[in-house]
Write a protein that holds these residues in place. Structure first.
Motif, PDB file in Angstrom:
ATOM      1  N   GLY A  43      12.725   8.348 -10.489  1.00  0.00           N
ATOM      2  CA  GLY A  43      12.926   8.253 -11.928  1.00  0.00           C
ATOM      3  C   GLY A  43      13.590   6.980 -12.388  1.00  0.00           C
ATOM      4  N   ASP A  44      13.839   6.036 -11.468  1.00  0.00           N
ATOM      5  CA  ASP A  44      14.451   4.760 -11.853  1.00  0.00           C
ATOM      6  C   ASP A  44      13.384   3.782 -12.343  1.00  0.00           C
ATOM      7  OD1 ASP A  44      16.933   5.712 -10.865  1.00  0.00           O
ATOM      8  OD2 ASP A  44      16.338   5.133  -8.837  1.00  0.00           O
ATOM      9  N   THR A  45      13.765   2.903 -13.237  1.00  0.00           N
ATOM     10  CA  THR A  45      12.882   1.821 -13.682  1.00  0.00           C
ATOM     11  C   THR A  45      13.214   0.570 -12.882  1.00  0.00           C
ATOM     12  OG1 THR A  45      12.675   2.750 -15.904  1.00  0.00           O
ATOM     13  CG2 THR A  45      12.132   0.423 -15.625  1.00  0.00           C
ATOM     14  N   LEU A  46      12.181  -0.060 -12.352  1.00  0.00           N
ATOM     15  CA  LEU A  46      12.368  -1.191 -11.442  1.00  0.00           C
ATOM     16  C   LEU A  46      11.408  -2.305 -11.828  1.00  0.00           C
ATOM     17  CD1 LEU A  46      13.830  -1.862  -8.653  1.00  0.00           C
ATOM     18  CD2 LEU A  46      11.690  -1.160  -7.581  1.00  0.00           C
ATOM     19  N   SER A  47      11.872  -3.551 -11.751  1.00  0.00           N
ATOM     20  CA  SER A  47      10.989  -4.691 -11.987  1.00  0.00           C
ATOM     21  C   SER A  47      11.148  -5.687 -10.853  1.00  0.00           C
ATOM     22  CB  SER A  47      11.296  -5.368 -13.328  1.00  0.00           C
ATOM     23  OG  SER A  47      12.479  -6.126 -13.249  1.00  0.00           O
ATOM     24  N   LEU A  48      10.069  -6.390 -10.534  1.00  0.00           N
ATOM     25  CA  LEU A  48      10.153  -7.418  -9.496  1.00  0.00           C
ATOM     26  C   LEU A  48      11.089  -8.543  -9.920  1.00  0.00           C
ATOM     27  CD1 LEU A  48       6.481  -7.733  -8.171  1.00  0.00           C
ATOM     28  CD2 LEU A  48       8.367  -6.351  -7.290  1.00  0.00           C
ATOM     29  N   HIS A  49      11.086  -8.893 -11.211  1.00  0.00           N
ATOM     30  CA  HIS A  49      11.998  -9.934 -11.678  1.00  0.00           C
ATOM     31  C   HIS A  49      13.454  -9.529 -11.443  1.00  0.00           C
ATOM     32  CE1 HIS A  49       9.010 -12.086 -14.626  1.00  0.00           C
ATOM     33  NE2 HIS A  49       8.767 -12.321 -13.357  1.00  0.00           N
ATOM     34  N   GLY A  50      13.721  -8.228 -11.591  1.00  0.00           N
ATOM     35  CA  GLY A  50      15.082  -7.755 -11.399  1.00  0.00           C
ATOM     36  C   GLY A  50      15.533  -7.770  -9.948  1.00  0.00           C
ATOM     37  N   LEU A  51      14.575  -7.941  -9.019  1.00  0.00           N
ATOM     38  CA  LEU A  51      14.909  -7.977  -7.593  1.00  0.00           C
ATOM     39  C   LEU A  51      15.109  -9.393  -7.073  1.00  0.00           C
ATOM     40  CD1 LEU A  51      12.408  -5.263  -6.282  1.00  0.00           C
ATOM     41  CD2 LEU A  51      14.882  -5.020  -6.558  1.00  0.00           C
ATOM     42  N   ARG A  52      15.000 -10.376  -7.926  1.00  0.00           N
ATOM     43  CA  ARG A  52      15.181 -11.756  -7.466  1.00  0.00           C
ATOM     44  C   ARG A  52      16.587 -11.960  -6.904  1.00  0.00           C
ATOM     45  NH1 ARG A  52      11.984 -15.703 -11.780  1.00  0.00           N
ATOM     46  NH2 ARG A  52       9.895 -14.888 -11.292  1.00  0.00           N
ATOM     47  N   GLY A  53      16.656 -12.827  -5.916  1.00  0.00           N
ATOM     48  CA  GLY A  53      17.898 -13.020  -5.181  1.00  0.00           C
ATOM     49  C   GLY A  53      17.797 -12.475  -3.768  1.00  0.00           C
ATOM     50  N   ARG A  54      16.724 -11.723  -3.490  1.00  0.00           N
ATOM     51  CA  ARG A  54      16.435 -11.246  -2.136  1.00  0.00           C
ATOM     52  C   ARG A  54      14.925 -11.119  -1.987  1.00  0.00           C
ATOM     53  NH1 ARG A  54      17.677  -4.750  -2.391  1.00  0.00           N
ATOM     54  NH2 ARG A  54      17.556  -4.519  -4.648  1.00  0.00           N
ATOM     55  N   PRO A  55      14.410 -11.241  -0.768  1.00  0.00           N
ATOM     56  CA  PRO A  55      12.973 -11.100  -0.558  1.00  0.00           C
ATOM     57  C   PRO A  55      12.492  -9.681  -0.888  1.00  0.00           C
ATOM     58  CG  PRO A  55      14.006 -12.174   1.316  1.00  0.00           C
ATOM     59  CD  PRO A  55      15.113 -11.643   0.455  1.00  0.00           C
ATOM     60  N   VAL A  56      11.213  -9.574  -1.214  1.00  0.00           N
ATOM     61  CA  VAL A  56      10.588  -8.294  -1.539  1.00  0.00           C
ATOM     62  C   VAL A  56       9.336  -8.132  -0.684  1.00  0.00           C
ATOM     63  CG1 VAL A  56       9.443  -6.916  -3.322  1.00  0.00           C
ATOM     64  CG2 VAL A  56      11.445  -8.328  -3.917  1.00  0.00           C
ATOM     65  N   VAL A  57       9.185  -6.962  -0.068  1.00  0.00           N
ATOM     66  CA  VAL A  57       7.942  -6.576   0.586  1.00  0.00           C
ATOM     67  C   VAL A  57       7.260  -5.574  -0.334  1.00  0.00           C
ATOM     68  CG1 VAL A  57       6.858  -5.491   2.582  1.00  0.00           C
ATOM     69  CG2 VAL A  57       8.856  -6.968   2.908  1.00  0.00           C
ATOM     70  N   LEU A  58       6.209  -6.020  -1.004  1.00  0.00           N
ATOM     71  CA  LEU A  58       5.454  -5.166  -1.917  1.00  0.00           C
ATOM     72  C   LEU A  58       4.234  -4.647  -1.169  1.00  0.00           C
ATOM     73  CD1 LEU A  58       4.780  -4.051  -4.777  1.00  0.00           C
ATOM     74  CD2 LEU A  58       3.671  -6.261  -5.245  1.00  0.00           C
ATOM     75  N   GLU A  59       4.109  -3.332  -1.067  1.00  0.00           N
ATOM     76  CA  GLU A  59       2.983  -2.775  -0.309  1.00  0.00           C
ATOM     77  C   GLU A  59       2.181  -1.808  -1.164  1.00  0.00           C
ATOM     78  OE1 GLU A  59       3.936  -0.523   3.160  1.00  0.00           O
ATOM     79  OE2 GLU A  59       5.251   0.868   2.117  1.00  0.00           O
ATOM     80  N   TYR A  60       0.875  -1.816  -0.928  1.00  0.00           N
ATOM     81  CA  TYR A  60      -0.052  -0.898  -1.568  1.00  0.00           C
ATOM     82  C   TYR A  60      -0.715  -0.057  -0.488  1.00  0.00           C
ATOM     83  CZ  TYR A  60       0.417  -3.629  -5.872  1.00  0.00           C
ATOM     84  OH  TYR A  60       0.906  -4.257  -6.986  1.00  0.00           O
ATOM     85  N   TYR A  61      -0.787   1.248  -0.718  1.00  0.00           N
ATOM     86  CA  TYR A  61      -1.375   2.139   0.271  1.00  0.00           C
ATOM     87  C   TYR A  61      -2.026   3.325  -0.441  1.00  0.00           C
ATOM     88  CZ  TYR A  61       2.372   5.553  -0.495  1.00  0.00           C
ATOM     89  OH  TYR A  61       3.208   6.469  -1.058  1.00  0.00           O
ATOM     90  N   ARG A  62      -2.768   4.104   0.315  1.00  0.00           N
ATOM     91  CA  ARG A  62      -3.340   5.344  -0.186  1.00  0.00           C
ATOM     92  C   ARG A  62      -3.051   6.445   0.815  1.00  0.00           C
ATOM     93  NH1 ARG A  62      -8.358   4.080  -0.240  1.00  0.00           N
ATOM     94  NH2 ARG A  62      -9.122   5.385   1.464  1.00  0.00           N
ATOM     95  N   PRO A  63      -2.514   7.590   0.398  1.00  0.00           N
ATOM     96  CA  PRO A  63      -2.253   8.679   1.338  1.00  0.00           C
ATOM     97  C   PRO A  63      -3.511   9.070   2.099  1.00  0.00           C
ATOM     98  CG  PRO A  63      -1.232   9.146  -0.782  1.00  0.00           C
ATOM     99  CD  PRO A  63      -2.080   7.923  -0.978  1.00  0.00           C
ATOM    100  N   GLY A  64      -3.349   9.272   3.396  1.00  0.00           N
ATOM    101  CA  GLY A  64      -4.473   9.675   4.224  1.00  0.00           C
ATOM    102  C   GLY A  64      -5.284   8.530   4.779  1.00  0.00           C
ATOM    103  N   LEU A  65      -4.980   7.299   4.383  1.00  0.00           N
ATOM    104  CA  LEU A  65      -5.718   6.153   4.906  1.00  0.00           C
ATOM    105  C   LEU A  65      -5.318   5.924   6.358  1.00  0.00           C
ATOM    106  CD1 LEU A  65      -7.665   3.832   4.030  1.00  0.00           C
ATOM    107  CD2 LEU A  65      -5.628   2.453   3.657  1.00  0.00           C
ATOM    108  N   ASP A  66      -6.306   5.906   7.264  1.00  0.00           N
ATOM    109  CA  ASP A  66      -5.982   5.882   8.689  1.00  0.00           C
ATOM    110  C   ASP A  66      -5.265   4.595   9.101  1.00  0.00           C
ATOM    111  OD1 ASP A  66      -8.223   4.370   8.256  1.00  0.00           O
ATOM    112  OD2 ASP A  66      -9.430   5.278   9.834  1.00  0.00           O
ATOM    113  N   LEU A  67      -5.658   3.444   8.561  1.00  0.00           N
ATOM    114  CA  LEU A  67      -4.995   2.198   8.952  1.00  0.00           C
ATOM    115  C   LEU A  67      -3.525   2.206   8.548  1.00  0.00           C
ATOM    116  CD1 LEU A  67      -7.728  -0.443   8.068  1.00  0.00           C
ATOM    117  CD2 LEU A  67      -7.200   0.558  10.282  1.00  0.00           C
ATOM    118  N   TYR A  68      -3.225   2.819   7.403  1.00  0.00           N
ATOM    119  CA  TYR A  68      -1.832   2.889   6.986  1.00  0.00           C
ATOM    120  C   TYR A  68      -1.058   3.867   7.859  1.00  0.00           C
ATOM    121  CZ  TYR A  68       2.270   2.962   4.001  1.00  0.00           C
ATOM    122  OH  TYR A  68       3.556   2.858   3.531  1.00  0.00           O
TER     123      TYR A  68
END
Length: 472
Positions: free
Chosen positions: A336-361
């Motif tokens: 329920g938190d609001t988050l922005s990538l701009h607000g995370l500046r000052g440290r690296p970010v690993v942004l990942e996209y996935y789909r549940p059930g995807l075998d490679l993930y």
């Protein structure tokens, strides 16, 4: 920002309600099996220890093999053991790969255990279960599933060696290389131990990814030994292209892709190799050549998963190349938190996209979690976006599955701005962003070791007294 009725309803669902609703969805889907081209068989026995007490929990046991499909779950296999505990299950799947095998008690109202299960043509597996499970989990036995277990064992060994050696000599590069070579050799050897199996094919590509940047000549040599029968042929081509470019330059990499495309057996594989060519042009800042290659790919392979990615090549070139400022995202997390990538500046970010059930993930999630565990929460931010819009499917996937970090759901699926802004049409996808908000690089399936190397270099270059990372 994600704001939808399904998002607001998440807080009202307890874990028990989610699982019960999931099972009802599955049973509804059981009446309409998916169109399939792959069939396998599972037999075995479920025995209950009558002295264990609480026998009601194990009454009317069911076994299911399912896969997420949009806003529903397809039941690929369903079995109810007889009075003696024995069962037989025929499984029909749309393609060879990993699917969820689960065991349910109390007439299907309580999930007792689950695991990933390989469905492959003609594969016959056995499963013996003693209830209560006492922590041992489900262990289906067949050539395909033995290969999957061997892959998991190799990656568990890899993570343990990293942890042990880093505790004694965290900066010893020789030990790091030894670990990489050992794990890569074990993974590559699964091709001979379990020839033609699904997990061995993925392990071979993973071995290339581990070696990338450490021994590029071996990467290129091994990549050319991966035949077009491998479902991850295109992933091998992407890794080999980068390795060849580091060895002998851009032209040599394009020549290697010509060779690999000529050997490809399917339109999907040829499209994947063509996508590697587009990426090669983008990496060398040849935008016009990338756009031209994109047009050719879309014209030749319009029905492949690569076509949509290629259609957005101009967007990729204009906004997603290394060194560019990462497009901002504002999202609502599952907490329920609001988050922005701009607000995370000052440290690296690993942004990942996935789909549940995807075998490679599913195969690479343990590596992802190990990378998270090796970093401090105040030094790296992990932001995971599920492209599956259905809240119920996401909660079922996350039940008993660890995925630490910030998590969100793209409410409109692949068409959601959260997904389209990073052209995440082929999954899984990771984007590494530095502490200034600039893109370091983008990664696809099989690239996770390269992501780890990139994050390691990024963190070691930061002038900080505290050690932010425990991995090489």
């Amino acid at each position: 920002m994600i704001s939808s009725p399904s998002a607001h309803s998440r807080a009202a669902l307890s874990g028990r309600c989610v699982l019960g609703a999931l099972f009802l969805v599955v049973l509804c889907g059981a009446c309409q099996p998916p169109s399939s081209s792959v069939r396998s068989h599972l037999t075995g026995r479920v025995a209950v220890d009558s002295s264990a007490g609480a026998l009601d929990a194990y009454r009317d046991v069911r076994l299911l093999v399912v896969r997420p499909d949009g806003r529903r779950l397809d039941t690929l296999g369903h079995a109810r053991p007889g009075p003696d505990g024995r069962f037989q299950m025929s499984i029909s799947a749309p393609e060879r790969g990993l699917y969820a095998l689960s065991l349910w008690g109390r007439g299907g109202r309580a999930q007792l255990a689950s695991t990933e299960y390989v469905v492959a043509p003609g594969d016959t597996a056995t499963l013996r279960v003693s209830l209560p499970l006492r922590g041992e989990g489900l262990r289906p036995v067949s050539p395909e599933n033995r290969a999957l277990q061997a892959y998991r064992n190799a990656m568990t060994m890899h993570r343990r060696l990293l942890t042990r050696r880093l505790r004694t000599a965290p900066s010893n590069a020789t030990m790091q290389v030894q670990n990489i070579r050992l794990t890569s050799s074990v993974l590559w050897g699964l091709r001979d131990r379990y020839p033609g199996t699904y997990a061995a094919g993925f392990a071979a590509v993973e071995s290339l990814s581990l070696l990338e940047g450490w021994n590029d000549s071996l990467v290129v040599a091994r990549a050319q030994r991966i035949g077009p029968a491998s479902p991850h042929y295109a992933d091998a081509a992407h890794i080999a292209r980068r390795a060849e470019a580091r060895l002998d330059g851009h032209r040599a990499a394009l020549a290697l892709l010509d060779t690999l495309e000529a050997r490809a057996a399917t339109a999907r594989q040829r499209a994947g190799v063509q996508a590697a060519r587009i990426q090669a042009f983008l990496d060398s800042a040849q935008v016009e050549a990338a756009l031209s290659a994109s047009q050719r790919l879309r014209a030749r392979f319009p029905r492949t998963p690569w076509a949509e990615w290629a259609r957005r090549t101009e967007y990729e070139a204009a906004r997603l190349r290394p060194g560019m400022t990462a497009p901002n995202l504002t999202l609502r997390t599952l907490r329920g938190d609001t988050l922005s990538l701009h607000g995370l500046r000052g440290r690296p970010v690993v942004l990942e996209y996935y789909r549940p059930g995807l075998d490679l993930y599913a195969l690479q999630r343990p590596l992802r979690n190990a990378l998270y565990d090796a970093t401090r929460a105040d030094s790296v931010a992990f932001v995971s976006v599920s492209t599956e819009p259905d809240t119920l499917v996401n909660r079922a996937f996350l039940h008993n599955r660890r995925l630490p970090g910030h998590r969100a759901i793209a409410a409109d699926g692949p068409q959601d701005p959260l997904v389209r802004r990073y052209n995440a049409t082929r999954l899984p996808r990771w984007i590494l962003i530095d502490d200034t908000g600039a893109i370091v690089d983008c990664y696809w399936a099989g690239d996770f070791p390269a992501l780890r190397q990139g994050l390691t270099q990024l963190l070691h270059a930061r002038p900080t007294a505290a050690a932010p990372l425990s991995l090489p």
